[in-house]
Design an enzyme around this catalytic site. Sequence first.
Site, mmCIF file in Angstrom:
data_model
loop_
_atom_site.group_PDB
_atom_site.id
_atom_site.type_symbol
_atom_site.label_atom_id
_atom_site.label_comp_id
_atom_site.label_asym_id
_atom_site.label_seq_id
_atom_site.Cartn_x
_atom_site.Cartn_y
_atom_site.Cartn_z
ATOM 1 N N LYS A 282 0.841 -1.196 0.000
ATOM 2 C CA LYS A 282 0.000 0.000 0.000
ATOM 3 C C LYS A 282 0.877 1.247 0.000
ATOM 4 O O LYS A 282 2.011 1.203 0.485
ATOM 5 C CB LYS A 282 -0.860 0.027 1.276
ATOM 6 C CG LYS A 282 -2.017 -0.937 1.280
ATOM 7 C CD LYS A 282 -2.839 -0.777 2.545
ATOM 8 C CE LYS A 282 -3.994 -1.757 2.579
ATOM 9 N NZ LYS A 282 -4.992 -1.542 1.540
ATOM 10 N N ARG A 356 -10.449 -11.432 1.499
ATOM 11 C CA ARG A 356 -11.242 -12.516 0.898
ATOM 12 C C ARG A 356 -10.479 -13.847 0.935
ATOM 13 O O ARG A 356 -11.086 -14.905 0.970
ATOM 14 C CB ARG A 356 -11.635 -12.110 -0.534
ATOM 15 C CG ARG A 356 -10.481 -11.843 -1.454
ATOM 16 C CD ARG A 356 -10.881 -11.037 -2.692
ATOM 17 N NE ARG A 356 -10.927 -9.597 -2.436
ATOM 18 C CZ ARG A 356 -11.240 -8.694 -3.343
ATOM 19 N NH1 ARG A 356 -11.564 -9.061 -4.565
ATOM 20 N NH2 ARG A 356 -11.247 -7.407 -3.039
HETATM 21 N N1 BES Z 1 -8.340 -3.669 4.192
HETATM 22 C C1 BES Z 1 -8.419 -3.251 2.851
HETATM 23 C C2 BES Z 1 -9.697 -2.490 2.540
HETATM 24 C C3 BES Z 1 -9.766 -1.078 3.031
HETATM 25 C C4 BES Z 1 -9.057 -0.074 2.408
HETATM 26 C C5 BES Z 1 -10.594 -0.759 4.076
HETATM 27 C C6 BES Z 1 -9.170 1.238 2.866
HETATM 28 C C7 BES Z 1 -10.727 0.550 4.508
HETATM 29 C C8 BES Z 1 -10.010 1.547 3.913
HETATM 30 C C9 BES Z 1 -8.391 -4.461 1.920
HETATM 31 O O1 BES Z 1 -7.614 -5.518 2.349
HETATM 32 C C10 BES Z 1 -7.820 -3.998 0.625
HETATM 33 O O2 BES Z 1 -6.681 -3.618 0.620
HETATM 34 N N2 BES Z 1 -8.621 -4.030 -0.430
HETATM 35 C C11 BES Z 1 -8.184 -3.592 -1.697
HETATM 36 C C12 BES Z 1 -8.721 -4.544 -2.728
HETATM 37 C C13 BES Z 1 -8.179 -4.334 -4.115
HETATM 38 C C14 BES Z 1 -6.699 -4.683 -4.155
HETATM 39 C C15 BES Z 1 -8.946 -5.178 -5.081
HETATM 40 C C16 BES Z 1 -8.732 -2.186 -1.926
HETATM 41 O O3 BES Z 1 -9.865 -1.908 -1.518
HETATM 42 O O4 BES Z 1 -8.002 -1.369 -2.467
HETATM 43 MN MN MN Z 2 -5.595 -5.322 1.770
#
Ligand code: BES
Ligand code: MN
Length: 500
Positions: A282, A356
């Site tokens: 990230k 997931r």
């Molecule tokens: N934990 C995150 C989702 C999230 C992001 C929650 C920001 C709250 C605030 C999750 O694991 C994630 O990183 N999801 C990705 C999925 C994508 C790579 C398809 C996302 O939402 O960017």
């Molecule tokens: Mn994630």
Amino acid sequence: MEFSTKNIAPGLAKTGCVIVGVFESRKLCASAAALDRTAKGFVSKAVASGDMDGRAGTTLLLRHVPNTACERVLLVGLGEEKSFNEKAYRKALAAAFGAVNATGAADAEMHLTSLAAGASTISWRVAQAAALAIESAYRFEHMKSKPDANARAIKRLTLAYARAGDRQGAERGLEHGLALGHGVSLAKDLGNLPGNVCTPGYLADQARELAKRYRSTGMKVKVLEREDMEKLGMRTLLSVAAGSAEPPKFIVLEYLNGPKKQKPVVLVGKGITFDTGGISLKPGGGMDEMKFDMSGAGSVLGTFKAVGEMRLPVNVVGLIAATENMPGGRATKPGDIIKSMSGQTVEILNTDAEGRLVLCDALTYAERYEPAAVIDIATLTGACVIALGHVVCGLFANDDKLAQEVLAAGETAHDRAWHMPLHDEYQDQLKSNFADFANIGGRPAGAVTAACYLSRFAKKFKWAHLDVAGTAWKSGREKGSTGRPVPLLTQFLISRADRS
Ligand code: BES
Ligand code: MN
Ligand code: ZN
């Protein structure tokens, strides 16, 4: 905080603060009017002076109210009388607790509980008052070397009811409200603790603590270690843990306090105690908030605390998939293909779509309970925050009746969800050239494709999925866990218990 309920008229007992309401157009509510008679018109004079017009959310603090035994009187604006409903009642409570906690009062006597609000019962009003009092006194100071001297809150609260016949309802409401408040506080604490403290092992210890505390209700816990998960074939879960030095845990909580033959409700929580994104790292800004990525797990533990404390007659199983998501020499790489516990193979195109991956093996594990329903709770997608913001949780389900039941629980608890689509057409976005499917579906409808992925592991039972990415915590100055959706989940189980 200490709580009690009492059939009592305002102003007669010694207390730091009596709390009564005023409607818009300056009409005193019944208990304010009673207090005014005792005080020989002091309250109505204060209102007539123009300092309180009854607008919703406003408050006025009075001191030295004659002929009363209380140190202070807090007038709370209730808004228009004819539209005074459950929502307005909650707003008034929040304003009242905010204001009384800012005074030096050590205790208070709350009379808003005896107001008629919409179609509410005394039990609901007392429960809401107790839960909101706990919420407004909540502070997270575990990690500060000394407590914040400015953070005051009352220590004792009496919740008044006007009719002697309301006693039973008020007492039951108080029990439920306290249990809910404690469950929400636990979920908040777990969310607010940093990733170096709230590790998978810490979550497991918390589950053990709950099982010990509520052993007399039959609450039990089992913690599966890495080797146990390997034996079960939980390879997608373990693929997320691969980059981390912190041992993953799979936590199984059982609370079988309902009718013997009743199939359990299974709650599944995403327990990523820190989400760096893994090799699909990230960006740095705001990454600290990924300590909240275990909020789904926290809400399962909070709900278990609430139902255990209520001794609710239901059968519930809690499953928590707990691990960090870290980059490392052994971490899963984009393009890696993993065979899930279900036997389906997954091409991991983005290691940041890890929620997931841990949930799918937990859903497969849930099959062994032949559940009446499965609800998973996860801070799953940033896309859900874009779709719904921070107001409602995203709800997805493979069964319409279950979806309606979850929505209704959210309405009653004022912890709302919104039904999102899950049409087959979206499934195409998960197509992979190399495995059965991929773990991401591209930018369009990201919250939906994440739910689509999960649905492939939920074919054997009625299933609902709550994406709480936008509601589990707040950012900015008020940064902190909200404890959601513990109120929704607890209400869902209360309603099931009432029905059986
Ligand atoms: N934990 C995150 C989702 C999230 C992001 C929650 C920001 C709250 C605030 C999750 O694991 C994630 O990183 N999801 C990705 C999925 C994508 C790579 C398809 C996302 O939402 O960017
Ligand atoms: Mn994630
Ligand atoms: Zn995540």
